[in-house]
Design a protein around this motif. Structure first.
Motif, PDB file in Angstrom:
ATOM      1  N   ASN A 119       0.806  -1.216   0.000  1.00 58.05           N
ATOM      2  CA  ASN A 119       0.000   0.000   0.000  1.00 58.05           C
ATOM      3  C   ASN A 119       0.841   1.269   0.000  1.00 58.05           C
ATOM      4  O   ASN A 119       0.337   2.359  -0.283  1.00 58.05           O
ATOM      5  CB  ASN A 119      -0.936   0.036   1.219  1.00 58.05           C
ATOM      6  N   TYR A 120       2.138   1.149   0.333  1.00 54.57           N
ATOM      7  CA  TYR A 120       2.983   2.333   0.473  1.00 54.57           C
ATOM      8  C   TYR A 120       4.189   2.269  -0.470  1.00 54.57           C
ATOM      9  O   TYR A 120       4.674   1.183  -0.809  1.00 54.57           O
ATOM     10  CB  TYR A 120       3.458   2.484   1.927  1.00 54.57           C
ATOM     11  N   GLN A 121       4.650   3.457  -0.875  1.00 58.10           N
ATOM     12  CA  GLN A 121       5.818   3.539  -1.748  1.00 58.10           C
ATOM     13  C   GLN A 121       7.067   3.087  -1.002  1.00 58.10           C
ATOM     14  O   GLN A 121       7.145   3.162   0.233  1.00 58.10           O
ATOM     15  CB  GLN A 121       6.009   4.979  -2.241  1.00 58.10           C
ATOM     16  N   ASP A 122       8.054   2.643  -1.765  1.00 57.75           N
ATOM     17  CA  ASP A 122       9.271   2.100  -1.164  1.00 57.75           C
ATOM     18  C   ASP A 122       9.972   3.105  -0.254  1.00 57.75           C
ATOM     19  O   ASP A 122      10.492   2.743   0.804  1.00 57.75           O
ATOM     20  CB  ASP A 122      10.235   1.641  -2.261  1.00 57.75           C
ATOM     21  N   GLU A 123      10.028   4.385  -0.678  1.00 60.13           N
ATOM     22  CA  GLU A 123      10.735   5.390   0.126  1.00 60.13           C
ATOM     23  C   GLU A 123      10.086   5.558   1.495  1.00 60.13           C
ATOM     24  O   GLU A 123      10.772   5.752   2.501  1.00 60.13           O
ATOM     25  CB  GLU A 123      10.758   6.738  -0.607  1.00 60.13           C
ATOM     26  N   ILE A 124       8.748   5.480   1.545  1.00 62.53           N
ATOM     27  CA  ILE A 124       8.024   5.606   2.813  1.00 62.53           C
ATOM     28  C   ILE A 124       8.314   4.398   3.700  1.00 62.53           C
ATOM     29  O   ILE A 124       8.565   4.526   4.902  1.00 62.53           O
ATOM     30  CB  ILE A 124       6.512   5.726   2.554  1.00 62.53           C
ATOM     31  N   LYS A 125       8.299   3.220   3.097  1.00 63.71           N
ATOM     32  CA  LYS A 125       8.591   2.005   3.874  1.00 63.71           C
ATOM     33  C   LYS A 125      10.005   2.038   4.426  1.00 63.71           C
ATOM     34  O   LYS A 125      10.255   1.605   5.558  1.00 63.71           O
ATOM     35  CB  LYS A 125       8.378   0.764   3.001  1.00 63.71           C
ATOM     36  N   THR A 196      17.518  -9.064   2.538  1.00 66.41           N
ATOM     37  CA  THR A 196      17.714  -8.414   1.235  1.00 66.41           C
ATOM     38  C   THR A 196      16.726  -7.285   0.995  1.00 66.41           C
ATOM     39  O   THR A 196      17.084  -6.214   0.507  1.00 66.41           O
ATOM     40  CB  THR A 196      17.612  -9.452   0.104  1.00 66.41           C
ATOM     41  N   GLU A 197      15.446  -7.508   1.302  1.00 57.78           N
ATOM     42  CA  GLU A 197      14.421  -6.499   1.037  1.00 57.78           C
ATOM     43  C   GLU A 197      14.640  -5.254   1.906  1.00 57.78           C
ATOM     44  O   GLU A 197      14.511  -4.122   1.429  1.00 57.78           O
ATOM     45  CB  GLU A 197      13.028  -7.086   1.292  1.00 57.78           C
ATOM     46  N   ALA A 198      14.980  -5.449   3.170  1.00 58.20           N
ATOM     47  CA  ALA A 198      15.240  -4.310   4.057  1.00 58.20           C
ATOM     48  C   ALA A 198      16.429  -3.501   3.561  1.00 58.20           C
ATOM     49  O   ALA A 198      16.407  -2.263   3.572  1.00 58.20           O
ATOM     50  CB  ALA A 198      15.479  -4.794   5.482  1.00 58.20           C
ATOM     51  N   VAL A 199      17.479  -4.180   3.107  1.00 53.66           N
ATOM     52  CA  VAL A 199      18.660  -3.489   2.567  1.00 53.66           C
ATOM     53  C   VAL A 199      18.289  -2.706   1.317  1.00 53.66           C
ATOM     54  O   VAL A 199      18.678  -1.545   1.151  1.00 53.66           O
ATOM     55  CB  VAL A 199      19.781  -4.508   2.253  1.00 53.66           C
ATOM     56  N   LEU A 205      17.237   5.504   0.857  1.00 54.91           N
ATOM     57  CA  LEU A 205      17.416   6.693   1.691  1.00 54.91           C
ATOM     58  C   LEU A 205      18.782   7.320   1.472  1.00 54.91           C
ATOM     59  O   LEU A 205      18.929   8.539   1.598  1.00 54.91           O
ATOM     60  CB  LEU A 205      17.244   6.328   3.175  1.00 54.91           C
ATOM     61  N   THR A 206      19.780   6.527   1.128  1.00 59.28           N
ATOM     62  CA  THR A 206      21.093   7.107   0.821  1.00 59.28           C
ATOM     63  C   THR A 206      21.013   7.894  -0.479  1.00 59.28           C
ATOM     64  O   THR A 206      21.641   8.936  -0.616  1.00 59.28           O
ATOM     65  CB  THR A 206      22.180   6.020   0.696  1.00 59.28           C
ATOM     66  N   ASP A 207      20.236   7.426  -1.439  1.00 63.01           N
ATOM     67  CA  ASP A 207      20.021   8.165  -2.682  1.00 63.01           C
ATOM     68  C   ASP A 207      19.287   9.467  -2.408  1.00 63.01           C
ATOM     69  O   ASP A 207      19.564  10.493  -3.023  1.00 63.01           O
ATOM     70  CB  ASP A 207      19.203   7.332  -3.675  1.00 63.01           C
ATOM     71  N   GLU A 208      18.342   9.429  -1.475  1.00 61.44           N
ATOM     72  CA  GLU A 208      17.565  10.625  -1.168  1.00 61.44           C
ATOM     73  C   GLU A 208      18.467  11.741  -0.655  1.00 61.44           C
ATOM     74  O   GLU A 208      18.335  12.900  -1.044  1.00 61.44           O
ATOM     75  CB  GLU A 208      16.496  10.293  -0.118  1.00 61.44           C
ATOM     76  N   GLU A 209      19.402  11.388   0.216  1.00 57.85           N
ATOM     77  CA  GLU A 209      20.333  12.391   0.738  1.00 57.85           C
ATOM     78  C   GLU A 209      21.185  12.962  -0.393  1.00 57.85           C
ATOM     79  O   GLU A 209      21.415  14.171  -0.473  1.00 57.85           O
ATOM     80  CB  GLU A 209      21.235  11.763   1.808  1.00 57.85           C
ATOM     81  N   LEU A 210      21.642  12.092  -1.284  1.00 58.51           N
ATOM     82  CA  LEU A 210      22.459  12.539  -2.410  1.00 58.51           C
ATOM     83  C   LEU A 210      21.655  13.449  -3.335  1.00 58.51           C
ATOM     84  O   LEU A 210      22.148  14.475  -3.798  1.00 58.51           O
ATOM     85  CB  LEU A 210      22.975  11.321  -3.188  1.00 58.51           C
ATOM     86  N   ILE A 211      20.403  13.094  -3.597  1.00 59.28           N
ATOM     87  CA  ILE A 211      19.539  13.918  -4.450  1.00 59.28           C
ATOM     88  C   ILE A 211      19.349  15.301  -3.842  1.00 59.28           C
ATOM     89  O   ILE A 211      19.420  16.322  -4.534  1.00 59.28           O
ATOM     90  CB  ILE A 211      18.177  13.229  -4.655  1.00 59.28           C
TER      91      ILE A 211
END
Length: 336
Positions: A119-125, A196-199, A205-211
């Protein structure tokens, strides 16, 4: 997992460590040659018998986590090495002041309730996971602060469904208290395949900081030039395309944050102020910036420090390629 597959994974982890080292200003070219010629498993077995110059260099820049010794101590590789080799790696790292953190995580107990999870986007999860594991937020707090729900109405069920689908029950709350995102990721990457899924999610989130950092840099460039619109920037031979934040992100992720021509790394010199900063150069001179041009960040863009970028563009009638500038640097670097 069979031994050959484990050896392949070890090889890839060593390649990844070498790439990270290159991105922060240390180019382990001898190590890379050894990997190419002998393979990661043979190289790790060889290096365990002595302190290499590469190990000493990583110690000098406080990144022993990138050493072959640290990589081979990943629990999933334990069957590739003898107990004596493992003990030697631990002792060497300890002697050089590297703290080996051995965390045994509770067994995951996945709920299998995928419908609620989707139900939720990956970034939110990903934010739900990190805030729960590192900051100890309760399910109700997560529903309110991350999912934006009324915690009294939702009663924390939405966040609980996300975490329970991954198998993270009550014993995971605050288990990484006080740890930064990269620390949490490094620990989870050393676990078995059930993580694997949690990683995968936390990497987002590391991409989000870079963005965020890239967008901030692009905004600063525009402000420095007097808020000119993109169409007015014609004399930079590609800046219009370099300013696409998606292209810059992909270029940085592919090529790293060190200058392609001279190896300069802003974070290594300026610390936090230089983190994630690098200029991006369009390799192919463009006949006109007004024509639609599809950019491939892997082949068309390279990271450059400000000095090298300026030298490439200094003479409008003679724009150098990054490789041509690299030749000049090599030619004159030893001239006093």
């Amino acid at each position: 997992m069979d031994k050959q597959k484990l050896q392949n994974e070890l090889h890839n982890e060593l390649l990844k460590a070498a790439k990270i080292a290159s991105s922060i200003g240390y180019n382990p070219h001898i190590f890379n040659q050894m990997l190419a010629n002998e393979g990661g498993y043979a190289v790790a077995k060889k290096l365990i018998h002595k302190v290499s110059s590469g190990f000493e260099k990583l110690w000098e820049i406080n990144r022993l986590d990138l050493s072959a010794e640290a990589v081979m101590l990943n629990p999933k590789f334990k069957d590739l090495f003898t107990q004596e080799e493992i003990d030697t790696a631990k002792m060497r790292l300890k002697e050089f002041g590297y703290e080996i953190e051995e965390i045994i995580l509770p067994i995951l107990q996945p709920s299998g309730r995928k419908r609620e999870y989707d139900n939720y986007q990956d970034e939110i999860k990903a934010k739900v996971i990190y805030e729960h594991l590192a900051n100890g937020l309760t399910h109700r707090e997560l529903d309110e602060k991350v999912l934006g729900l009324d915690k009294d109405k939702s009663k924390g069920l939405q966040s609980m469904n996300i975490l329970h689908y991954l198998g993270m029950k009550a014993d995971y709350k605050g288990i990484f208290e006080g740890k930064e995102l990269n620390e949490v990721l490094n620990i989870l990457k050393k676990q078995d395949e059930s993580f694997t899924e949690a990683v995968r999610l936390l990497i987002l989130l590391t991409d989000e900081e870079l963005i965020n950092n890239i967008n901030s840099d692009l905004k600063a460039e525009l402000e420095e030039e007097g808020h000119r619109i993109e169409g007015q920037v014609k004399y930079y031979y590609g800046k219009r395309y370099e300013r696409d934040s998606k292209n810059r992100l992909l270029a940085v992720k592919k090529h790293g944050l060190s200058c392609y021509t001279c190896g300069f790394n802003f974070e290594a010199v300026y610390g936090e102020r230089g983190k994630d900063f690098i200029e991006v150069h369009h390799i192919k001179p463009l006949s006109t910036l007004e024509e639609a041009t599809e950019v491939n960040p892997e082949t068309d863009l390279v990271p450059l420090c400000a000095n090298c970028h300026r030298m490439i563009h200094r003479r409008k009638e003679e724009i150098l390629s990054p490789d041509e500038l690299k030749v000049l640097i090599e030619k004159f670097k030893n001239v006093t």
